[in-house]
Design an enzyme around this catalytic site. Structure first.
Site, PDB file in Angstrom:
ATOM      1  CB  SER A 153      -1.126   0.053   1.286  1.00  0.00           C
ATOM      2  OG  SER A 153      -1.989   0.905   1.006  1.00  0.00           O
ATOM      3  CG  ASP A 210      -6.397  -2.228  -3.697  1.00  0.00           C
ATOM      4  OD1 ASP A 210      -6.646  -0.751  -3.672  1.00  0.00           O
ATOM      5  OD2 ASP A 210      -5.829  -2.703  -3.090  1.00  0.00           O
ATOM      6  CG  HIS A 229      -6.190  -1.426   0.107  1.00  0.00           C
ATOM      7  ND1 HIS A 229      -5.265  -1.347  -0.792  1.00  0.00           N
ATOM      8  CD2 HIS A 229      -5.692  -1.187   1.323  1.00  0.00           C
ATOM      9  CE1 HIS A 229      -4.300  -0.909  -0.299  1.00  0.00           C
ATOM     10  NE2 HIS A 229      -4.517  -0.665   1.170  1.00  0.00           N
TER      11      HIS A 229
END
Length: 332
Positions: free
Chosen positions: A165, A259, A289
């Site tokens: 991320s 995501d 995610h």
């Protein structure tokens, strides 16, 4: 179909259970309050027992010239003198959250599974420390790891950067800095659903809004605002702005179908391939995610983790070992 009905069924059930444990302050307007809520949630979890194959220590290392010292956590295999492969681990958290503690299960598991020296970096966080502070700290930790490889029992020719991320975006930004500043040389950049584009104009960025505890458009816009603090994004902050990707090391990218980073990550992987960079891309149907951390026991999550470990072993020239589980963490 709604967003939630598109989620892998096993992952959906786990998400519902985890959501009930998340404190209300986890998304408070003040990032300091959010961090405190996250730390309290971590502290409430049963502590993981020490891993018999891993030793670790916290220390401070010199930062880049003109920048403060950097906190790192150094993990070393308990057995064998090395030289071991080495991995710089960069935590997630939207550039404003995450810590050495939140990344501890992941870093421990990587050290054990790969028999690698792992350095986890506690970079400065936005909004108190916007760009370029976070990527400067990550690059400083990478340079320190490479320079002290012999002391750590690590092989500087088998060095990878790993992040998810925000940590994935910083991993790519760190690799760009290494390319542009003459090293260190990397065997692999593993960027998991990386946060790399502040423009918010892809179809997936527009699609995934109001997702409760899951990273979504509103959270992403807010995080980029804190991270850039009114600056124009350069390639080290937002790797999509790099005019050339030539000369980067091999890159591994994975992302879920659900995501919001999906489209920017796919497009970046395509650019890497067009630039002649060895790039491995995986897109997982039914994954949202960081779903493998929120639903670690789902078959989909195990497949995601196994694919990553295979790529790391191949890049770092590590012999295959029995399957290892990466412990869950909440990242964003």
């Amino acid at each position: 179909m709604t967003f939630y009905t598109r989620i892998d069924p096993d992952s959906r059930a786990a998400l519902a259970a985890v959501t009930t444990l998340m404190p209300d302050d986890l998304w408070a307007p003040d990032p300091a309050v959010r961090r405190a809520a996250g730390e309290a949630m971590l502290a409430a979890m049963p502590p993981a027992p020490p891993h018999p194959a891993v030793q670790w220590i916290d220390r401070m290392i010199p930062g880049q010239p003109g920048h403060p010292d950097i906190p790192v956590r150094v993990y070393r295999p308990s057995a064998g003198s090395g030289p071991h492969p080495a991995v710089l681990v960069i935590h997630g958290g939207g550039m404003w959250g995450g810590s050495l503690a939140s990344e501890h299960p992941q870093a421990t598991a990587l050290c054990a599974a790969l028999e690698a020296v792992v350095v986890s970096v506690g970079y400065r966080l936005a909004p108190e420390h916007p760009h370029p502070a976070p990527v400067t700290d990550c690059y400083g930790a990478l340079c320190w790891l490479a320079a002290h490889a012999a002391d750590l029992g690590a092989d500087p020719q088998r060095l990878a950067v790993y992040g998810g991320s925000a940590g994935g975006g910083l991993a790519l930004g760190t690799a760009l800095r290494a390319r542009d500043h003459g090293g260190p040389t990397l065997a692999l950049v593993m960027a998991l659903y990386p946060m790399i584009d502040p423009r918010h104009d892809t179809p997936s960025s527009r699609e995934f809004e109001n997702l409760g505890p899951i990273w979504d458009r509103g959270k992403n816009i807010e995080a980029w605002g804190w991270y850039l603090a009114g600056q124009e994004a350069d390639p080290y902050a937002a790797p999509v702005h790099a005019t050339s990707l030539h000369g980067l090391p091999p890159v591994f990218i994975d992302v879920g179908e659900l995501d919001l980073f999906r489209d920017e990550d796919i497009a970046f992987a395509q650019r890497l391939m067009a630039a002649g960079v060895p790039a491995e891309l995986h897109v997982y149907p039914g994954a949202f995610h960081a779903s493998e951390h929120l639903a670690p026991d789902a078959a989909l999550s195990r497949r995601i983790v196994d694919t990553r470990m295979t790529a790391l072993r191949r890049a770092l020239k590590v012999q295959a070992a029995p399957p290892q589980e990466l412990s869950p963490e909440v990242v964003s």
